[in-house]
Design an enzyme around this catalytic site. Structure first.
Site, PDB file in Angstrom:
ATOM      1  N   LYS A 229       0.849  -1.207   0.000  1.00  0.00           N
ATOM      2  CA  LYS A 229       0.000   0.000   0.000  1.00  0.00           C
ATOM      3  C   LYS A 229       0.881   1.252   0.000  1.00  0.00           C
ATOM      4  CE  LYS A 229      -1.805   2.822   2.789  1.00  0.00           C
ATOM      5  NZ  LYS A 229      -1.683   4.067   1.983  1.00  0.00           N
ATOM      6  N   GLU A 285       3.725   7.187  15.585  1.00  0.00           N
ATOM      7  CA  GLU A 285       2.334   7.128  16.037  1.00  0.00           C
ATOM      8  C   GLU A 285       1.562   6.006  15.311  1.00  0.00           C
ATOM      9  OE1 GLU A 285       0.564  10.576  14.450  1.00  0.00           O
ATOM     10  OE2 GLU A 285      -1.385  10.235  15.370  1.00  0.00           O
ATOM     11  N   GLY A 287       2.977   3.585  13.644  1.00  0.00           N
ATOM     12  CA  GLY A 287       3.701   2.342  13.935  1.00  0.00           C
ATOM     13  C   GLY A 287       3.125   1.629  15.150  1.00  0.00           C
ATOM     14  N   GLU A 304       9.876   0.864  10.476  1.00  0.00           N
ATOM     15  CA  GLU A 304      10.928   1.873  10.301  1.00  0.00           C
ATOM     16  C   GLU A 304      10.255   3.209  10.527  1.00  0.00           C
ATOM     17  OE1 GLU A 304      12.861   4.630   8.947  1.00  0.00           O
ATOM     18  OE2 GLU A 304      12.947   3.724   6.950  1.00  0.00           O
ATOM     19  N   CYS A 339      13.536  10.422   7.540  1.00  0.00           N
ATOM     20  CA  CYS A 339      13.418   9.923   8.904  1.00  0.00           C
ATOM     21  C   CYS A 339      14.744  10.061   9.647  1.00  0.00           C
ATOM     22  CB  CYS A 339      12.942   8.485   8.887  1.00  0.00           C
ATOM     23  SG  CYS A 339      13.790   7.488   7.662  1.00  0.00           S
ATOM     24  N   GLU A 436       9.848  15.093  15.963  1.00  0.00           N
ATOM     25  CA  GLU A 436      10.235  15.048  14.555  1.00  0.00           C
ATOM     26  C   GLU A 436       9.426  16.090  13.793  1.00  0.00           C
ATOM     27  OE1 GLU A 436       9.080  11.497  12.134  1.00  0.00           O
ATOM     28  OE2 GLU A 436      11.187  11.544  11.547  1.00  0.00           O
TER      29      GLU A 436
END
Ligand code: NAI
Ligand code: MG
Length: 532
Positions: A229, A285, A287, A304, A339, A436
């Site tokens: 996806k 979040e 994840g 990841e 990231c 982040e």
């Protein structure tokens, strides 16, 4: 629908980051945005129906729904893509399952060498179509087309080439055993490495093609089947890659691609009981939601996730200009939408002023524009949501008393542009230091003591990457060992290679991408013991 409804509820609470909206005022500076037409080849790709790939067939979503894809440089719609939902995810999982469960299927009868050659071919086809993929990626994501040409597309091809070689090298062991209660018996014990089954993969928008390649390469090398996806913001290159995968000779149903939104396509994939493993790249979040959803059948999970990576500059630099350029690119590469972005820049006091003014000068010189425009060095952020998010952080930082050294502005009145930004006078408790941002925003702070800076660097829930700039070899090694991060770059930054594992400590994730490490996460180990 219990757990799903729960996910929906959570998403509504967390988006679109209401706590960051409407505080302060980030000003808007002008930006000339030239009108650019994509090439005829891309226009023709965009005009065709953008469908789902299920069981080797391109088809509309069962609901018939589509969603728009935007050019982030203008906000205009460039394509309509099938909006897959739980029904389509289920069909795709069944297609992947049917292949995997059929021992007579071409995919399962294929030798590892044949599989390797098909994977290699995907890499070749990507290189043959490099210009087209770079243009499409630039248009969809906003990144400069030149960057996609030298980084995104070649790296994507390379992971297929690298993984092609692994297909023939996935080996078990022979194991000498010493069974205490059968001292006189003889055994032959060994391990087999087998594919896990049907894999669900959910990827983000910052490197749309590369994330698809990092995910699909190991799936194919290890003989699994997959439902991928793509991110709703950037589904286009994954769909074009689907065409190349067919052209390369991957049998129908091995790779299925369902475009759609996180809540309506991603969540049902993560929760699906017919999926044996889920691999996710995106926010920490989401994840955590993936982990919850995977509980339905205890599918294997790899993640990841986000980062807030420290980049530490010591004063013993041989060439401060090169360090400054490195520190600037550590945060500004891909508009900070990495990231592993070096978003916390810590500089030893003696060179602090020089480094900060150098990075600020580099920030001011970066030429903003549409990804497809000549000379563009930084494109727009990917979406309006990210623009709100990043400017929200800029507001929050200034409200909390931090000072902008460079940038700090939204740019232009259309598209999603933000100036490369350097912020100083921060405190460790500010959201711009702890969270982040995922934009071209770096916080800079001085340090004096090596122990202090190691502690501060590690004082984060994340642990994806870190940078060290020093010519003192012993210091470089000592600090690299102490940093709790999955990748440590010394005197370089953002260096990726298919052979080098990548992934996070702490809340930056579970497991690794790339290298041979990733293969362990796409295989089950079976111990076979034969009494002789
Ligand atoms: P996200 O984590 O929501 O999206 C990533 C992928 O997950 C997309 O394919 C999305 O459709 C899917 N997704 C979203 N909600 C889901 C759910 N409930 N179940 C299953 N799949 C779901 O990230 P988003 O909203 O695009 O960006 C928000 C922030 O996340 C960024 O500002 C950045 O901080 C971080 N992020 C980190 C990335 C990384 O590479 N580690 C990549 C993208 C975003
Ligand atoms: Mg999201």
């Amino acid at each position: 629908m219990g757990p799903l409804a729960d996910l929906h509820r959570k998403r509504r609470v967390t988006e679109p980051h209401p706590q960051l909206k409407g505080i302060g005022t980030v000003s808007t500076a002008s930006l000339e945005i030239p009108e650019i037409q994509p090439s005829p080849r891309i226009q023709s790709f965009l005009s065709g129906a953008k469908q789902l790939l299920i069981g080797g067939q391109w088809r509309n979503a069962a609901s018939g729904e589509t969603f728009p894809v935007f050019n982030p440089a203008t906000g205009e719609t460039i394509a309509k893509v099938a909006a897959g939902d739980a029904v389509d995810i289920d069909a795709a999982v069944r297609a992947a399952r049917a292949v995997f469960d059929d021992p007579k299927h071409a995919w399962n009868r294929m030798t590892p060498s044949q599989r390797g050659r098909i994977i290699w071919k995907i890499g070749d086809l990507l290189l043959e179509n490099l210009e087209e993929f770079a243009e499409l990626e630039s248009l969809d994501n906003g990144k400069p087309v030149g960057v996609a040409q030298v980084a995104d597309v070649p790296l994507s091809a390379d992971i297929f080439h690298y993984m092609a070689g692994w297909a023939t090298k996935i080996e078990g062991n022979t194991i000498p055993i010493s069974v205490p209660y059968a001292p006189r018996a003889e055994f032959h014990a060994f391990t087999l490495r087998e594919p896990i089954g049907v894999v669900g993969q959910i990827i983000p928008w910052n490197f749309p093609l590369l994330m698809a390649a990092w995910k699909l390469g190991p799936v194919l090398a290890t003989g699994n089947t997959v439902v991928l996806k793509p991110a709703e913001q950037t589904p286009l290159t994954a769909l074009r890659l689907g065409e190349l995968i067919q052209e390369a000779g991957v049998p129908d149903g091995v790779v299925n691609i369902v475009t759609g939104f996180g809540e309506t396509a991603g969540a049902p994939l993560a929760a699906h009981e017919g999926v044996d493993k889920i691999a996710f790249t995106g926010s920490t979040e989401v994840g955590k939601m993936i982990v919850q959803a995977a509980g339905s059948n205890l599918k294997k999970v790899t993640l990841e996730l986000g980062g807030k990576s420290p980049n530490i500059v010591f004063k013993d630099n041989e060439n401060l200009d090169a360090t400054i350029a490195g520190a600037a690119s550590a945060i500004f590469f891909n508009h900070g939408q990495c990231c592993c972005a070096g978003s916390r820049l810590y500089v030893e006091q003696a060179v602090f002023d020089d480094v900060v003014s150098g990075v600020a000068e580099a920030a001011r010189k970066i030429k903003l524009g549409p990804g497809l425009a000549k000379g563009t060095e930084m494109g727009p952020l990917v979406s309006d949501e990210q623009l709100q998010r990043v400017t929200g952080y800029l507001n929050a930082g200034q409200e909390a008393g931090a000072n902008i050294v460079a940038g700090g502005q939204q740019r232009g009145d259309r598209g999603y542009f933000v100036s490369p930004t350097v912020i100083q006078d921060t405190r460790e408790d500010m959201s711009i230091v702890r969270e982040e941002i995922f934009g071209p925003v770096v916080v800079v702070d001085p340090f004096e003591d090596i122990e202090e800076i190691i502690t501060r660097s590690n004082d984060t829930p994340y642990g994806l990457a870190a940078g060290i700039w020093t010519r003192d070899i012993s210091k470089a090694h000592r600090v690299a060992r102490r940093l709790r991060a999955g990748t440590v770059w010394v005197n370089c930054y953002n260096i990726f290679d298919s052979a080098m594992p990548f992934g996070g400590y702490k809340q930056s994730g579970w497991g690794r991408e790339m290298g041979h490490e990733v293969l362990d996460l796409y295989t089950e180990t079976k111990a076979v013991c034969i009494g002789l």
